[in-house]
Design an enzyme around this catalytic site. Structure first.
Site, PDB file in Angstrom:
ATOM      1  CG  ASN A  83       9.303  -1.959 -12.135  1.00 48.57           C
ATOM      2  OD1 ASN A  83      10.056  -1.168 -11.569  1.00 48.57           O
ATOM      3  ND2 ASN A  83       8.177  -2.389 -11.599  1.00 48.57           N
TER       4      ASN A  83
ATOM      5  CE  LYS B 174       8.856  -7.101  -9.386  1.00 43.63           C
ATOM      6  NZ  LYS B 174       7.887  -6.443  -8.540  1.00 43.63           N
TER       7      LYS B 174
ATOM      8  NE  ARG C 240       6.405   1.460 -10.896  1.00 49.46           N
ATOM      9  CZ  ARG C 240       5.861   0.698  -9.974  1.00 49.46           C
ATOM     10  NH1 ARG C 240       5.934  -0.603 -10.072  1.00 49.46           N
ATOM     11  NH2 ARG C 240       5.232   1.238  -8.966  1.00 49.46           N
TER      12      ARG C 240
ATOM     13  CG  HIS D  20       1.343   2.615  -5.657  1.00 49.53           C
ATOM     14  ND1 HIS D  20       1.109   2.608  -4.307  1.00 49.53           N
ATOM     15  CD2 HIS D  20       2.300   1.700  -5.865  1.00 49.53           C
ATOM     16  CE1 HIS D  20       1.904   1.737  -3.720  1.00 49.53           C
ATOM     17  NE2 HIS D  20       2.640   1.168  -4.652  1.00 49.53           N
TER      18      HIS D  20
ATOM     19  CG  HIS E 223      -1.607  -0.218  -5.493  1.00 48.43           C
ATOM     20  ND1 HIS E 223      -1.445  -0.558  -6.823  1.00 48.43           N
ATOM     21  CD2 HIS E 223      -0.522  -0.725  -4.859  1.00 48.43           C
ATOM     22  CE1 HIS E 223      -0.311  -1.228  -6.966  1.00 48.43           C
ATOM     23  NE2 HIS E 223       0.263  -1.333  -5.783  1.00 48.43           N
TER      24      HIS E 223
ATOM     25  N   GLY F   5      -0.562  -3.648  -1.980  1.00 50.49           N
ATOM     26  CA  GLY F   5       0.419  -4.690  -2.320  1.00 50.49           C
ATOM     27  C   GLY F   5       1.511  -4.615  -1.285  1.00 50.49           C
TER      28      GLY F   5
ATOM     29  N   GLY G 209       3.961  -2.575  -1.471  1.00 48.94           N
ATOM     30  CA  GLY G 209       3.786  -1.136  -1.255  1.00 48.94           C
ATOM     31  C   GLY G 209       2.284  -0.884  -1.275  1.00 48.94           C
TER      32      GLY G 209
ATOM     33  NE  ARG H 261       7.894   0.919   0.736  1.00 53.78           N
ATOM     34  CZ  ARG H 261       7.327   1.112  -0.454  1.00 53.78           C
ATOM     35  NH1 ARG H 261       6.841   2.291  -0.765  1.00 53.78           N
ATOM     36  NH2 ARG H 261       7.252   0.131  -1.325  1.00 53.78           N
TER      37      ARG H 261
ATOM     38  NE  ARG I  91       1.161 -14.703  -0.332  1.00 52.76           N
ATOM     39  CZ  ARG I  91       1.744 -14.575  -1.506  1.00 52.76           C
ATOM     40  NH1 ARG I  91       1.346 -15.281  -2.531  1.00 52.76           N
ATOM     41  NH2 ARG I  91       2.768 -13.763  -1.669  1.00 52.76           N
TER      42      ARG I  91
ATOM     43  N   GLY J  65      -1.710  -7.065  -4.915  1.00 50.49           N
ATOM     44  CA  GLY J  65      -1.618  -8.405  -4.316  1.00 50.49           C
ATOM     45  C   GLY J  65      -2.567  -8.656  -3.160  1.00 50.49           C
ATOM     46  CB  ILE J  66      -3.036  -7.038   0.148  1.00 44.40           C
ATOM     47  CG1 ILE J  66      -1.592  -7.353   0.554  1.00 44.40           C
ATOM     48  CG2 ILE J  66      -3.976  -7.180   1.331  1.00 44.40           C
ATOM     49  CD1 ILE J  66      -0.965  -6.326   1.495  1.00 44.40           C
ATOM     50  N   GLY J  67      -5.090  -6.467  -2.109  1.00 45.21           N
ATOM     51  CA  GLY J  67      -6.429  -6.010  -2.492  1.00 45.21           C
ATOM     52  C   GLY J  67      -7.178  -7.016  -3.343  1.00 45.21           C
TER      53      GLY J  67
ATOM     54  CD  GLU K 211       2.111  -1.055 -10.557  1.00 47.42           C
ATOM     55  OE1 GLU K 211       2.334  -2.252 -10.277  1.00 47.42           O
ATOM     56  OE2 GLU K 211       2.393  -0.126  -9.787  1.00 47.42           O
TER      57      GLU K 211
END
Ligand code: ADP
Length: 402
Positions: free
Chosen positions: A12, A19, A98, A186, A213, A215, A217, A246, A290, A333-335, A384
């Site tokens: 990615n 990544k 990706r 996504h 989703h 995160g 993003g 964003r 966080r 991440g947040i979800g 992903e």
């Protein structure tokens, strides 16, 4: 011939990071995750980290000697040199990439050849901040692994099932024909969640599901029967809900105002909308939920409050697009990790049959809806890279059987 024990490498390549994740080809799907890592800060001060599937740190490196990898090609070289050490002679059967944009036509992953590469290059103006880096990753991998199949997996592909009404802007038709339409992004995350729900909750997956989703993003997707019906992201990954940096949806009149009355140029507007808006821009503190939750600064609370407001609005809008909602799924991440955000999003959604169980929500449990609530609310991890590895194996196996 692909064989159990071979590996699939998933790459990615972003604007300043690469990544990667290595999966072992199993006797029967799904692919087995083995190693993952990233090279961040390409072009500035790069840092390489890698871990095994249990999360044990295996490598950490930065460069103080002037020999830091300066571009994606050199960066991928660092990653592959490290991988050759840990793979101990295992065969790389294929490499999955990706790729942010597959344009209007790519509704599934494809094996990359010269013609595909050319087509993907033509799409670069639609995603100038991402596509060139994705393609640089493919070129570098092909150079280092000549003859190994390279597979492109698109963030847009899952949304190609949208009806024209969801795909178009209210512009004269020639704009649509020129590719100015709502692509959605996504998609690999949504596809993973759709498939995984179809395995664990087939009856639910067959119904009307809104996936959030959330995160760095963030977007939401409305699915019916595991297929995308609509999504909050549009022509670019700027639209929809606010994100780490964003802006999310913004009145296009604001952009005209900035460009004309306030005299900003296009580059400055781009920088603002992509890099200095969202949670970071609003709070002036951080893009990370966080940090904002830990801050006593009122701007942090305001930024989070606005984020939750917009996510809640989009849940309602997508439920309307589906004609109702059977389940709301939080991921990324947040979800997956932020109970207070989920609680705030769901607070006013009782009219959709949504009610949370506070203890289950606080525990990030797989199902957080209150017993007896009409609409189920789930917390479901996304993957992903795992989705890309599955696509790669599927494509290889189909091409071997053809
Ligand atoms: P990306 O879009 O970069 O893949 P992720 O899906 O990994 O992002 O999400 C990263 C974000 O998730 C972080 O910026 C942070 O805001 C949020 N996050 C991660 N862990 C937590 C947590 N425990 N509590 C609240 N937010 C979290």
């Amino acid at each position: 011939m692909i064989a159990a024990g071979d590996v699939v490498l998933v790459i990615n390549a972003g604007s300043s990071s690469i990544k990667f994740e290595v999966f072992e080809v199993p006797a029967a799907p799904p692919p087995i995750p083995r190693f993952a890592g990233q090279l961040e800060g390409i072009g500035a001060s790069p840092r390489f980290t890698a871990k095994d599937a249990a999360g044990t740190r295996l490598a950490e490196r930065h460069w103080d000697d002037g020999n830091a990898p300066a571009n994606h090609r050199a960066g991928l070289g660092i990653i592959i040199d490290w991988l050759e050490g840990v793979l101990a002679g295992r065969r790389v059967a294929a490499i999955g990439h990706r790729v942010v944009h597959g344009g209007p036509d790519m509704a599934a992953p494809v094996m990359v050849d010269v013609a595909v590469m050319e087509r993907l290059r033509e799409l670069a103006p639609l995603a100038p901040l991402h596509q060139p880096h994705n393609l640089a990753g493919i070129a570098a991998a092909a150079e280092r692994f000549p003859g190994v199949p390279q597979v492109a997996c698109f963030d847009t592909a899952f949304h190609r099932s949208h009806a024209w009404e969801a795909d178009t802007f209210a512009l004269p038709p020639e704009f649509y024909a020129r590719g100015i339409r709502r692509y959605g992004f996504h998609g690999l995350s949504y596809e993973y969640v759709a498939r995984s729900l179809a395995e664990s909750e087939p009856a639910l997956a067959a119904g009307r599901v809104v996936v959030a989703h959330l995160g760095n993003g963030a977007s939401l997707c409305a699915m019916r029967g595991g297929r995308s019906v609509d999504s909050t992201m549009g022509f670019t990954a700027l639209d929809g809900v606010p994100m780490g940096t964003r802006c999310g949806q913004i009145d296009p009149g604001v952009l005209l105002h900035l460009l004309t009355t306030e005299g900003m140029d296009a580059a400055a507007v781009q920088k603002l909308l992509y890099g200095n808006a969202g949670l970071k821009g609003m709070s002036g503190i951080s893009q990370d939920v966080r940090d904002l939750e830990a801050s006593a600064d009122p701007r942090a609370a305001q930024a989070l409050s606005h984020f939750c407001w917009r996510v809640r609005r989009e849940v309602g809008a997508l439920a309307a697009a589906l004609g109702g909602i059977d389940a709301l799924v939080f991921t990324a991440g947040i979800g997956e990790n932020a109970p207070a955000i989920r609680a705030a999003v769901c607070e006013e959604l009782g009219f959709l049959g949504i009610a949370l169980d506070p203890a289950l929500n606080a525990a990030n449990a797989p199902e957080i809806s209150a017993p007896g609530a009409a609409t189920r609310v789930l917390v479901h991890p996304t993957d992903e890279e795992g989705m890309i590895a599955r696509h790669v194996l599927g494509l290889l196996q189909r091409s071997e059987n053809a």
